[in-house]
Write an enzyme that holds these catalytic residues in place. Structure first.
Site, short mmCIF file in Angstrom:
data_model
loop_
_atom_site.label_atom_id
_atom_site.label_comp_id
_atom_site.label_asym_id
_atom_site.label_seq_id
_atom_site.Cartn_x
_atom_site.Cartn_y
_atom_site.Cartn_z
N GLU A 176 1.03 -1.21 0.16
CA GLU A 176 0.05 0.14 -0.03
C GLU A 176 0.83 1.31 -0.02
O GLU A 176 1.19 2.01 1.12
CB GLU A 176 -1.05 0.01 1.28
CG GLU A 176 -1.97 1.22 1.17
CD GLU A 176 -2.70 1.37 2.46
OE1 GLU A 176 -2.74 0.49 3.16
OE2 GLU A 176 -3.61 2.30 2.34
N LYS A 218 -2.48 -2.02 -3.12
CA LYS A 218 -3.49 -1.23 -2.38
C LYS A 218 -3.06 0.28 -2.92
O LYS A 218 -2.53 0.93 -2.04
CB LYS A 218 -3.70 -1.65 -1.00
CG LYS A 218 -4.85 -0.64 -0.46
CD LYS A 218 -5.05 -1.10 0.91
CE LYS A 218 -5.99 -0.33 1.82
NZ LYS A 218 -6.42 -0.89 2.69
N ARG A 290 -12.29 3.99 5.96
CA ARG A 290 -13.32 4.86 6.24
C ARG A 290 -14.70 4.84 5.44
O ARG A 290 -15.85 5.00 6.04
CB ARG A 290 -12.76 6.20 6.28
CG ARG A 290 -11.78 6.40 7.38
CD ARG A 290 -10.87 7.57 7.10
NE ARG A 290 -9.87 7.36 6.17
CZ ARG A 290 -8.90 8.22 5.81
NH1 ARG A 290 -9.17 9.35 6.09
NH2 ARG A 290 -8.05 7.91 4.77
P1 13P Z 1 -8.97 4.43 3.85
O1 13P Z 1 -9.79 3.59 3.04
O2 13P Z 1 -10.00 4.88 5.06
O3 13P Z 1 -8.13 5.19 3.37
O4 13P Z 1 -8.11 3.27 4.74
C1 13P Z 1 -7.85 2.17 4.17
C2 13P Z 1 -6.54 1.80 4.71
O5 13P Z 1 -6.12 0.49 5.05
C3 13P Z 1 -5.55 2.80 5.16
O6 13P Z 1 -4.23 2.13 5.41
#
Ligand code: 13P
Length: 328
Positions: A176, A218, A290
């Site tokens: 990510e 991600k 979120r």
């Molecule tokens: P959000 O979708 O709230 O950005 O969170 C995803 C996530 O795993 C952040 O590390």
């Protein structure tokens, strides 16, 4: 030899399901509880996660749940551990293994994600207790002269070392690299920085010998900065995002699961839906935090009598995201 990893990675991104990110750190989760008017305690963080996980029919739209270390070690009311409970629901248990983004030395406005020390041993332990995949989040900040080459390189290098350790331990890495929405930059600048970030990450993964078919990316969607005043339609976001992904990613990657990054739940779903109109070598799904859980936290707000309402709120966000994948 990597067939088991490939299979897990394919399951994580297989239509019509996405991944639920419920892995907020103790600090982040505590401040979200506080904001929702819920007393901050380990028990309330546990009760909140139990409410999410036990949502009826969750496995119809969710293939995997990312948990924090705290949740991974906690028990459900029935005495089962969270990873076992998640597994029993037909959902893959995942674990966030980074220890957070810290100021980058000599460039204090940027961040480097830490957590490599002792990671091999921690992964072995998590895998022995049921983890099938892991997550590591790097944060890239757009600003005046930012990101620096050093921030891109250091974060990509850490992601690659993490991903290699995961695969060595039969755990699928979620990689990510999040280019933040904060700031007044245009969508074009977000596209340039996201492309440079993903190219660097892919180069480092390749150098580390990481198997792309056993890896889930991600990324952020390509969107204008929150303070830019620019509006981008779902079609524009999808076009910009998919063209960056096409330029930067190998076809062999198992799949792409987007973070929501502070978009509203409805925006995130509309953008994900528009992406599905594009033909891509990899499935494009969601790994929202979120955008899935905010409405659930608001509806539940710590009341045992409102568990059903919280679960309905979560399901009411899982369902439309899953539906846009069905109709792809
Ligand atoms: P959000 O979708 O709230 O950005 O969170 C995803 C996530 O795993 C952040 O590390």
């Amino acid at each position: 030899m990597n067939e088991a990893l490939h299979e897990t990675a394919r399951t994580m991104v297989s239509r019509p399901r996405g991944i639920l990110a419920a892995d907020e750190s103790i600090g982040t989760m505590s401040s979200r509880l506080e904001k929702a008017g819920v007393e901050v305690s380990a028990e309330n963080r546990r009760a909140y996660r139990e409410m999410l996980v036990t949502t009826p029919d969750l496995s119809r739209g969710i293939s995997g749940i990312i948990m924090s270390d705290e949740t991974f070690n906690q028990k459900m009311s029935d005495g089962n551990t969270f990873p076992l409970a998640v597994h029993n629901l037909g959902i893959l248990p995942g674990i966030k293994v980074d220890t957070g983004a810290k100021p980058l030395a000599l460039s204090p406005d940027e961040k480097i994600t830490e957590g490599l020390d002792g990671l091999r041993e921690r992964l072995k332990d998590y895998v022995s207790r049921g983890a099938r995949f892991a997550k590591w989040r790097a944060v890239i900040i757009i600003g005046d002269g930012l990101p620096t080459r050093n921030a891109l390189h250091a974060n990509a290098h850490a992601l690659a070392r993490y991903a290699a350790l995961c695969q060595e331990n039969w755990c699928v890495p979620i990689v990510e690299p999040e280019v933040l929405m904060d700031g007044d930059h245009t969508i074009e600048r977000c596209a340039d920085v996201t492309r440079a970030t993903l190219e660097e990450v892919m180069a480092q993964l390749e150098l580390a010998g990481v198997d792309f078919a056993g890896t889930v990316l991600k990324p952020n969607m390509v969107v204008p900065g929150k303070k830019s005043g620019q509006q981008a339609s779902p079609e524009e976001v999808a076009e910009a995002t998919v063209s960056v992904l096409r330029a930067a990613l190998p076809d062999s990657l198992a799949g792409v699961a987007f973070l929501s990054g502070g978009q509203s739940p409805e925006e995130a779903t509309a953008n994900l839906a528009a992406m599905q109109k594009h033909d891509t070598p990899w499935p494009l799904t969601f790994s929202f935090g979120r955008a899935l859980v905010d409405p659930a936290l608001k509806a539940w707000h710590g009341e045992a009598s409102l568990i059903k309402e919280g679960q309905q709120a979560l399901f009411s966000r899982v369902e439309p995201n899953s539906a846009v994948l069905v109709n792809a």
